[in-house]
Design a protein around this motif. Structure first.
Motif, PDB file in Angstrom:
ATOM      1  N   PHE A   7       0.832  -1.206   0.000  1.00 41.24           N
ATOM      2  CA  PHE A   7       0.000   0.000   0.000  1.00 41.24           C
ATOM      3  C   PHE A   7       0.870   1.262   0.000  1.00 41.24           C
ATOM      4  CE2 PHE A   7      -2.956  -3.205   1.638  1.00 41.24           C
ATOM      5  CZ  PHE A   7      -3.988  -3.031   0.709  1.00 41.24           C
ATOM      6  N   ASN A   8       1.811   1.253  -0.931  1.00 40.64           N
ATOM      7  CA  ASN A   8       2.725   2.376  -1.117  1.00 40.64           C
ATOM      8  C   ASN A   8       2.132   3.287  -2.190  1.00 40.64           C
ATOM      9  OD1 ASN A   8       4.791   4.126  -1.734  1.00 40.64           O
ATOM     10  ND2 ASN A   8       6.348   2.542  -1.999  1.00 40.64           N
ATOM     11  N   ILE A   9       1.694   4.461  -1.792  1.00 39.90           N
ATOM     12  CA  ILE A   9       1.011   5.342  -2.749  1.00 39.90           C
ATOM     13  C   ILE A   9       1.948   5.848  -3.842  1.00 39.90           C
ATOM     14  CG2 ILE A   9       1.278   7.642  -1.702  1.00 39.90           C
ATOM     15  CD1 ILE A   9      -1.884   7.809  -2.067  1.00 39.90           C
ATOM     16  N   ASP A  10       3.277   5.788  -3.592  1.00 45.54           N
ATOM     17  CA  ASP A  10       4.245   6.162  -4.630  1.00 45.54           C
ATOM     18  C   ASP A  10       4.070   5.348  -5.904  1.00 45.54           C
ATOM     19  OD1 ASP A  10       5.454   8.011  -2.949  1.00 45.54           O
ATOM     20  OD2 ASP A  10       7.119   6.701  -2.397  1.00 45.54           O
ATOM     21  N   MET A  11       3.599   4.123  -5.755  1.00 45.15           N
ATOM     22  CA  MET A  11       3.549   3.222  -6.905  1.00 45.15           C
ATOM     23  C   MET A  11       2.404   3.538  -7.869  1.00 45.15           C
ATOM     24  SD  MET A  11       6.192   1.384  -6.531  1.00 45.15           S
ATOM     25  CE  MET A  11       6.969   2.772  -5.695  1.00 45.15           C
ATOM     26  N   ILE A  12       1.468   4.377  -7.446  1.00 47.32           N
ATOM     27  CA  ILE A  12       0.322   4.689  -8.305  1.00 47.32           C
ATOM     28  C   ILE A  12       0.750   5.508  -9.519  1.00 47.32           C
ATOM     29  CG2 ILE A  12      -1.946   5.779  -8.395  1.00 47.32           C
ATOM     30  CD1 ILE A  12      -1.862   3.258  -6.645  1.00 47.32           C
ATOM     31  N   ILE A  13       1.548   6.532  -9.297  1.00 43.63           N
ATOM     32  CA  ILE A  13       1.954   7.416 -10.396  1.00 43.63           C
ATOM     33  C   ILE A  13       2.790   6.682 -11.434  1.00 43.63           C
ATOM     34  CG2 ILE A  13       4.109   8.266  -9.367  1.00 43.63           C
ATOM     35  CD1 ILE A  13       1.455  10.355 -11.256  1.00 43.63           C
TER      36      ILE A  13
END
Length: 403
Positions: free
Chosen positions: A116-122
């Motif tokens: 759940f690392n939001i960095d990976m969305i972009i």
């Protein structure tokens, strides 16, 4: 007679050698400038990266394909460059990254959903255009996976996305760029825009908890639980203003507006946040046009003019002015910032390769070893030439400014 003939022979031979040498020198000179100086800065930087990293996944000196936000940021820049130039090399570079990191079933082997690392969305933002162009369902499957992460992402008590599972109850400015433009675009493209209020909520919570009303700047991070040693026991905020985190946030605001319809009730609110932040940042712009690593403490020993934050502000201001969110003088401010980058921090090799210096390689909060968010911490993190967190915004700024 023989002597005269010999002299003529030597003269002709020397002439041939001279001409051959001139041709060789001419050819050498052509090779010497592999990236012509008359190309725009966006292409000069992009071609530099492609020369050093023939495959896009190699960016950031990676030896094997990795799903990562720094690649996603640069793929956004290459997509924008392709849309301006129509040069197929640039979109081919983007597609190469997607195909290196996504398997035949649309799975992303190097991505860990449960982090759940939001960095990976972009990292997947470039897949919207690739899917629209190719209708390759691998890209759609990957997009759906990233959307599912946002659906399942842990949240604060008020609904703000945690930055990562390993950073519970924390919102960082960085995370707004990492998650929000993707969330808004996916929702508008595939879900009829029904969740745009939730996208806006992320910014509302940042403004509520991280804004310093005295300076108009926002702190790097906020811990709802107040358990982290870096967090203020009363406010929960980290102790300093970091230019790149503010740059992430400025880019998040200006980019997310692309997906909010003119009549959406939250649009004006987001524009107001962007205007207020932009006005606050201008107060801290150095005479060089750049901003310091620790934004508001340019007079302290050890602080330095940092490239990535400065490039992000240049991009955000230029796009904001181009879109009409900011007044036209912000275009002038953005040009001053870009001049600062070129005059103070850019080096160009004889071959024409572009190097952006003074890029902070990484900075964060907490973790192991522990990062306390102090002034000393930020100014002593390592720097890296042409770090991708600088090159992507540099290309984007150059495109918005048509430099």
């Amino acid at each position: 007679m023989r002597k005269v003939k010999m002299e003529k022979f030597v003269t002709v031979l020397l002439a041939l050698l001279f001409l051959t040498g001139c041709k060789s020198l001419s050819k050498s000179a052509e090779n010497y400038s592999e990236i012509p100086a008359n190309k725009k800065w966006s292409e000069r930087m992009a071609l530099t990266l492609m020369k050093k990293y023939p495959e896009a996944y190699m960016i950031d000196d990676k030896a094997e394909p990795k799903w990562d936000y720094v690649h996603g940021l640069n793929m956004i820049a290459f997509e924008e460059l392709y849309s301006k130039t129509n040069d197929p090399r640039y979109i081919g570079y983007v597609k190469g990254y997607a195909d290196a990191t996504i398997d035949k079933d649309g799975k992303i082997p190097s991505y860990k959903f449960d982090n759940f690392n939001i960095d990976m969305i972009i990292a997947g933002h470039h897949l919207f255009d690739l899917y629209a162009k190719t209708k390759d369902h691998r890209y759609l499957t990957a997009l759906k996976t990233l959307r599912l992460q946002l659906e399942k992402q842990p949240r604060t008590s008020e609904g703000g996305f945690w930055h990562k599972k390993i950073y519970p109850n924390q919102m960082w400015l960085d995370g707004l760029y990492m998650g929000s433009p993707f969330y808004a675009r996916y929702n508008k493209t595939f879900e009829d825009g029904g969740q745009l209020d939730d996208v806006a909520l992320q910014f509302e919570l940042i403004q509520k908890h991280l804004l310093d009303k005295k300076t108009g700047l926002l702190y790097h991070g906020w811990d709802e639980s107040r358990k982290m040693a870096w967090s203020d026991p009363q406010t929960g905020t980290s102790p300093n203003f970091w230019s790149r985190s503010l740059g992430w946030y400025a880019m998040a605001l200006v980019d997310v507006l692309d997906y909010f319809p003119e009549n959406h009730p939250k649009r004006a609110e987001l524009i107001s946040y962007f205007k207020e932040l932009s006005s606050a940042l201008v107060k801290y712009q150095d005479k060089s046009g750049l901003w310091y690593q620790v934004t508001d403490q340019g007079n302290r020993d050890g602080n330095y003019l940092e490239a990535s934050g400065s490039a992000m502000f240049a991009y955000a201001f230029a796009k904001g002015a181009n879109k009409g969110y900011l007044t036209k003088d912000f275009k002038t401010i953005a040009n001053k910032a870009f001049d600062g980058l070129v005059n103070e921090l850019v080096k160009v090799s004889p071959e024409g390769y572009v190097t952006l210096t003074n890029v902070c390689a990484v900075a964060g909060l907490g973790g192991n070893p522990f990062r306390d968010g102090s002034f000393e911490y930020y100014v002593n993190e390592k720097k890296k030439d042409n770090d991708p967190k600088g090159t992507g915004p540099f290309i984007l700024a150059a495109l918005q400014l048509d430099r």
